[in-house]
Design a protein around this motif. Structure first.
Motif, PDB file in Angstrom:
ATOM      1  N   ASP A  82     -20.780  27.137   8.979  1.00 18.14           N
ATOM      2  CA  ASP A  82     -21.423  28.195   9.770  1.00 18.14           C
ATOM      3  C   ASP A  82     -22.875  28.412   9.370  1.00 18.14           C
ATOM      4  O   ASP A  82     -23.701  28.780  10.213  1.00 18.14           O
ATOM      5  CB  ASP A  82     -20.656  29.512   9.628  1.00 18.14           C
ATOM      6  CG  ASP A  82     -19.366  29.530  10.439  1.00 18.14           C
ATOM      7  OD1 ASP A  82     -19.225  28.658  11.324  1.00 18.14           O
ATOM      8  OD2 ASP A  82     -18.518  30.404  10.184  1.00 18.14           O
ATOM      9  N   ALA A  83     -23.219  28.197   8.121  1.00 19.53           N
ATOM     10  CA  ALA A  83     -24.582  28.450   7.652  1.00 19.53           C
ATOM     11  C   ALA A  83     -25.608  27.599   8.403  1.00 19.53           C
ATOM     12  O   ALA A  83     -26.598  28.143   8.911  1.00 19.53           O
ATOM     13  CB  ALA A  83     -24.678  28.233   6.154  1.00 19.53           C
ATOM     14  N   ASP A 100     -13.432  28.519   3.292  1.00 18.26           N
ATOM     15  CA  ASP A 100     -14.638  28.052   2.601  1.00 18.26           C
ATOM     16  C   ASP A 100     -15.358  26.986   3.420  1.00 18.26           C
ATOM     17  O   ASP A 100     -16.590  26.976   3.483  1.00 18.26           O
ATOM     18  CB  ASP A 100     -14.274  27.479   1.228  1.00 18.26           C
ATOM     19  CG  ASP A 100     -13.777  28.556   0.273  1.00 18.26           C
ATOM     20  OD1 ASP A 100     -14.150  29.730   0.476  1.00 18.26           O
ATOM     21  OD2 ASP A 100     -13.031  28.217  -0.657  1.00 18.26           O
ATOM     22  N   ILE A 101     -14.607  26.116   4.050  1.00 17.62           N
ATOM     23  CA  ILE A 101     -15.210  25.068   4.868  1.00 17.62           C
ATOM     24  C   ILE A 101     -15.915  25.688   6.073  1.00 17.62           C
ATOM     25  O   ILE A 101     -17.011  25.261   6.445  1.00 17.62           O
ATOM     26  CB  ILE A 101     -14.144  24.040   5.316  1.00 17.62           C
ATOM     27  CG1 ILE A 101     -13.611  23.296   4.087  1.00 17.62           C
ATOM     28  CG2 ILE A 101     -14.730  23.071   6.322  1.00 17.62           C
ATOM     29  CD1 ILE A 101     -12.440  22.391   4.379  1.00 17.62           C
TER      30      ILE A 101
END
Length: 66
Positions: A9-10, A3-4
């Motif tokens: 990455d976004a 999740d991190i």
């Protein structure tokens, strides 16, 4: 942990896409620029004429109803 990585990455992908977009952008030639100005000007004029015609029609109808 995954999740991190998705969260981090976004913004990185966004920055890469933005940089790629800016690199592909080119300055328009004078001919393209004048064509764009004409198109936008015609749009403004057409929208003004349409608005004026609607107002011309709306005013007498409003006074007929009242």
């Amino acid at each position: 942990m995954a999740d991190i990585e998705k969260i981090t990455d976004a913004p990185v992908e966004f920055m890469k896409d933005g940089a790629r977009f800016v690199q592909k952008c080119t300055k328009p030639s004078q001919k393209e620029y004048l064509q764009l100005i004409r198109a936008v000007g015609m749009g403004f004029i057409m929208m003004g004429v349409v608005g004026y015609l609607i107002k011309l029609i709306h005013i007498p109808i409003r006074y007929l109803i009242v």
